[in-house]
Design a protein around this motif. Structure first.
Motif, PDB file in Angstrom:
ATOM      1  N   THR A   6       0.852  -1.183   0.000  1.00  0.00           N
ATOM      2  CA  THR A   6       0.000   0.000   0.000  1.00  0.00           C
ATOM      3  C   THR A   6       0.884   1.229   0.000  1.00  0.00           C
ATOM      4  N   LEU A   7       0.522   2.182  -0.832  1.00  0.00           N
ATOM      5  CA  LEU A   7       1.223   3.456  -0.907  1.00  0.00           C
ATOM      6  C   LEU A   7       0.208   4.560  -0.681  1.00  0.00           C
ATOM      7  N   VAL A   8       0.499   5.437   0.264  1.00  0.00           N
ATOM      8  CA  VAL A   8      -0.317   6.634   0.478  1.00  0.00           C
ATOM      9  C   VAL A   8       0.560   7.817   0.129  1.00  0.00           C
ATOM     10  N   ALA A   9       0.147   8.550  -0.890  1.00  0.00           N
ATOM     11  CA  ALA A   9       0.907   9.715  -1.354  1.00  0.00           C
ATOM     12  C   ALA A   9       0.118  10.975  -1.057  1.00  0.00           C
ATOM     13  N   THR A  10       0.773  11.915  -0.399  1.00  0.00           N
ATOM     14  CA  THR A  10       0.188  13.230  -0.172  1.00  0.00           C
ATOM     15  C   THR A  10       0.845  14.172  -1.176  1.00  0.00           C
ATOM     16  N   HIS A  24      -4.082  16.430 -14.098  1.00  0.00           N
ATOM     17  CA  HIS A  24      -2.995  15.469 -14.327  1.00  0.00           C
ATOM     18  C   HIS A  24      -3.187  14.211 -13.481  1.00  0.00           C
ATOM     19  N   LEU A  25      -3.624  14.402 -12.231  1.00  0.00           N
ATOM     20  CA  LEU A  25      -3.838  13.249 -11.353  1.00  0.00           C
ATOM     21  C   LEU A  25      -4.979  12.360 -11.863  1.00  0.00           C
ATOM     22  N   ARG A  26      -6.040  12.971 -12.342  1.00  0.00           N
ATOM     23  CA  ARG A  26      -7.167  12.188 -12.876  1.00  0.00           C
ATOM     24  C   ARG A  26      -6.728  11.348 -14.077  1.00  0.00           C
ATOM     25  N   CYS A  38      -2.349  -3.528 -10.448  1.00  0.00           N
ATOM     26  CA  CYS A  38      -2.974  -2.481  -9.629  1.00  0.00           C
ATOM     27  C   CYS A  38      -4.235  -3.036  -8.979  1.00  0.00           C
ATOM     28  N   ILE A  39      -4.293  -2.963  -7.665  1.00  0.00           N
ATOM     29  CA  ILE A  39      -5.458  -3.426  -6.909  1.00  0.00           C
ATOM     30  C   ILE A  39      -6.374  -2.245  -6.583  1.00  0.00           C
ATOM     31  N   GLN A  40      -5.774  -1.114  -6.238  1.00  0.00           N
ATOM     32  CA  GLN A  40      -6.534   0.089  -5.874  1.00  0.00           C
ATOM     33  C   GLN A  40      -5.712   1.307  -6.272  1.00  0.00           C
ATOM     34  N   TYR A  41      -6.392   2.326  -6.779  1.00  0.00           N
ATOM     35  CA  TYR A  41      -5.711   3.572  -7.139  1.00  0.00           C
ATOM     36  C   TYR A  41      -6.756   4.670  -7.030  1.00  0.00           C
ATOM     37  N   ASP A  42      -6.906   5.233  -5.842  1.00  0.00           N
ATOM     38  CA  ASP A  42      -7.979   6.183  -5.561  1.00  0.00           C
ATOM     39  C   ASP A  42      -7.423   7.548  -5.195  1.00  0.00           C
ATOM     40  N   LEU A  43      -8.023   8.573  -5.770  1.00  0.00           N
ATOM     41  CA  LEU A  43      -7.616   9.957  -5.548  1.00  0.00           C
ATOM     42  C   LEU A  43      -8.617  10.638  -4.631  1.00  0.00           C
ATOM     43  N   PHE A  53      -3.883  16.736  -2.274  1.00  0.00           N
ATOM     44  CA  PHE A  53      -4.505  15.518  -2.782  1.00  0.00           C
ATOM     45  C   PHE A  53      -3.855  14.315  -2.103  1.00  0.00           C
ATOM     46  N   ILE A  54      -4.670  13.300  -1.853  1.00  0.00           N
ATOM     47  CA  ILE A  54      -4.181  12.066  -1.239  1.00  0.00           C
ATOM     48  C   ILE A  54      -4.490  10.927  -2.202  1.00  0.00           C
ATOM     49  N   MET A  55      -3.450  10.202  -2.578  1.00  0.00           N
ATOM     50  CA  MET A  55      -3.610   9.045  -3.449  1.00  0.00           C
ATOM     51  C   MET A  55      -3.413   7.807  -2.586  1.00  0.00           C
TER      52      MET A  55
END
Length: 97
Positions: A6-10, A24-26, A38-43, A53-55
């Motif tokens: 799991t990666l949480v990017a701020t 760009h994020l979308r 990829c299991i999950q990729y939520d913005l 933004f938190i990914m």
């Protein structure tokens, strides 16, 4: 035993760049969700600071994340959006339950 990564990017946009960064994020989200590992990729967007933004991402394993970083869509995001960002903070975690 392999754990889901799991990666949480701020991701913080520079002043006045919130709309451009969101676009760009979308684009990155749509392409990344097509990756087989990829299991999950939520913005998400922070309510009290809309330029933040938190990914939340989940990948099959560390190798899958490394492959993601080599994709054309990730490289394009880094090149085009990088100058619009104030900063990025990454937290890597292993899902254990």
């Amino acid at each position: 035993m392999t754990h889901t990564l799991t990666l949480v990017a701020t991701i913080t946009a520079q002043a006045g760049q919130q709309t451009a960064v969101e676009g760009h994020l979308r684009t990155l989200v749509a392409a990344s969700r097509e990756e087989a590992a990829c299991i999950q990729y939520d913005l998400h967007q922070q309510q009290d600071a809309p330029h933040v933004f938190i990914m939340i991402e989940q990948w099959r394993d560390a190798a899958a994340l490394a492959e993601h970083k080599e994709t054309a869509h990730y490289q394009a995001f880094s090149t085009t959006c990088g100058p619009l960002l104030q900063g990025v903070e990454l937290k890597l975690m292993n899902k254990i339950a």
